[in-house]
Design an enzyme around this catalytic site. Structure first.
Site, PDB file in Angstrom:
ATOM      1  N   SER A 167       0.720  -0.841   0.546  1.00 40.55           N
ATOM      2  CA  SER A 167       0.075   0.262  -0.162  1.00 40.55           C
ATOM      3  C   SER A 167       0.686   0.905  -0.294  1.00 40.55           C
ATOM      4  CB  SER A 167      -1.257  -0.031   1.312  1.00 40.55           C
ATOM      5  OG  SER A 167      -1.856   1.288   0.942  1.00 40.55           O
ATOM      6  N   TYR A 213      -2.338  -0.652  10.009  1.00 43.02           N
ATOM      7  CA  TYR A 213      -3.136  -0.763   8.835  1.00 43.02           C
ATOM      8  C   TYR A 213      -1.635  -0.820   7.949  1.00 43.02           C
ATOM      9  CZ  TYR A 213      -4.151  -0.677   3.851  1.00 43.02           C
ATOM     10  OH  TYR A 213      -4.467  -1.449   2.027  1.00 43.02           O
TER      11      TYR A 213
END
Ligand SMILES: NC(=O)c1ccc[n+]([C@@H]2O[C@H](COP(=O)([O-])OP(=O)(O)OC[C@H]3O[C@@H](n4cnc5c(N)ncnc54)[C@H](O)[C@@H]3O)[C@@H](O)[C@H]2O)c1
Length: 281
Positions: free
Chosen positions: A170, A183
């Site tokens: 990500s 995350y």
């Protein structure tokens, strides 16, 4: 976006006969990746918690499971359930692919867990365990199992590799983004694992790369994409005039699995409309 090409099952696809496992393939990017690999002639083991797409997704044909879309277009695909938070299921997934197709050429670690935005102080140990477990440990376990299989195989004369791994990390693993600390830490783990494992296994002719998506319109991000205020904030952080689509990610994954990408390994490549360059004014 340019039109999506048709399926190539006549031996001319760039990945004809390559065996691919895609995790989290029922929805979003995993679905686009599985379909794109199949369009290039790969045999795809679709894997997820269940075969049905998330009802929160934006795919027009989401009522048809991914492996059935592939089969309906004369591609070759099967579904195998695997929870990426469970080590024994990950081992069984890789074993299943090899038993079914006699080899493994490609692993795409796409399944991931994201929890709606909140400040770090409001996060819990349970959130840490589940995000690190699925995003971090799940990725490490499946890579290790795939590499064990790759090492039993000869170098493919066309690709020049024993196998390819593409991890979906990500942009949050590259730059700090407010209200997603755990995350982001789990995705930074994926990105650094990509570099380290690639370093260990370059000598074995195994390519390991990561794609780092920016803001992409999928079920995972659907709460953000249904809130005009958050859409406007996401667009402000994205220099390119539109936000991302799953196919943007799938296009790079296909390239990283292609023969042309033989000399690329250990890279984290952002596909993010410029999100990680800096904040546009
Ligand atoms: N959407 C974004 O903006 C964005 C941005 C950066 C990175 N990502 C990453 O992209 C990847 C794909 O996400 P997406 O946006 O396509 O989401 P999505 O919700 O559309 O799809 C995720 C898929 O993973 C599956 N999944 C979830 N937990 C699983 C588990 N434990 N085991 C197996 N499968 C599981 C879900 O069932 C679903 O089919 C994820 O790793 C995510 O972290 C997403």
């Amino acid at each position: 976006m340019p039109p999506i090409p048709t399926y190539k099952n006549d031996g001319i696809g760039r990945l004809h006969g390559r065996v691919a496992v895609v995790t989290g393939s029922s929805s979003g990017m995993g679905r686009a990746i599985a379909l794109s690999l199949a369009r290039e002639g790969a045999y795809v083991v679709c894997s997820d918690l269940w075969p049905d797409a998330s009802p929160d997704g934006f795919e027009e044909d989401k009522h048809i499971p991914t492996h059935e879309v592939i089969a309906n277009n004369r591609g070759i695909s099967v579904f195998h359930k695997c929870d990426m938070g469970r080590t024994n299921e990950i081992w069984a997934l890789i074993d299943f692919a090899v038993e079914k197709f006699s080899k493994l050429d490609i692993l795409v670690n796409n399944a991931g867990l994201w929890l709606p935005l909140r400040d770090f102080v409001e996060e819990t140990d349970e959130m840490w365990d589940s995000m690190m477990g699925i995003n971090g440990k799940g990725c490490a376990t499946s890579m290790r199992q795939a590499i064990k299989q790759f090492l039993k195989q000869p170098i493919d004369v066309n690709s020049g590799s024993r196998g390819r791994i593409v991890n979906i990390s990500s942009s949050a693993g590259i730059v700090a983004v407010r209200r997603e600390a755990t995350y982001a830490a789990s995705k930074a783990a994926v990105s650094m694992l990509t570099r380290n494992v690639a370093l260990d296994h370059a000598k074995d002719s195994i390519n390991i790369n990561a794609v780092c998506p920016g803001v992409v319109r999928t079920a995972m991000a659907s709460t953000n994409f249904r809130d005009p205020k958050i859409i406007s904030e996401m667009q402000k952080g994205t220099p390119w005039p539109r936000l991302g689509q799953s196919q943007d990610i799938a296009n790079l994954v296909v390239f990283l699995c292609s023969d042309e990408a033989q000399w690329i390994t250990g890279q984290n490549i952002a596909v993010d409309g410029g999100f990680t360059i800096g904040i546009p004014l």
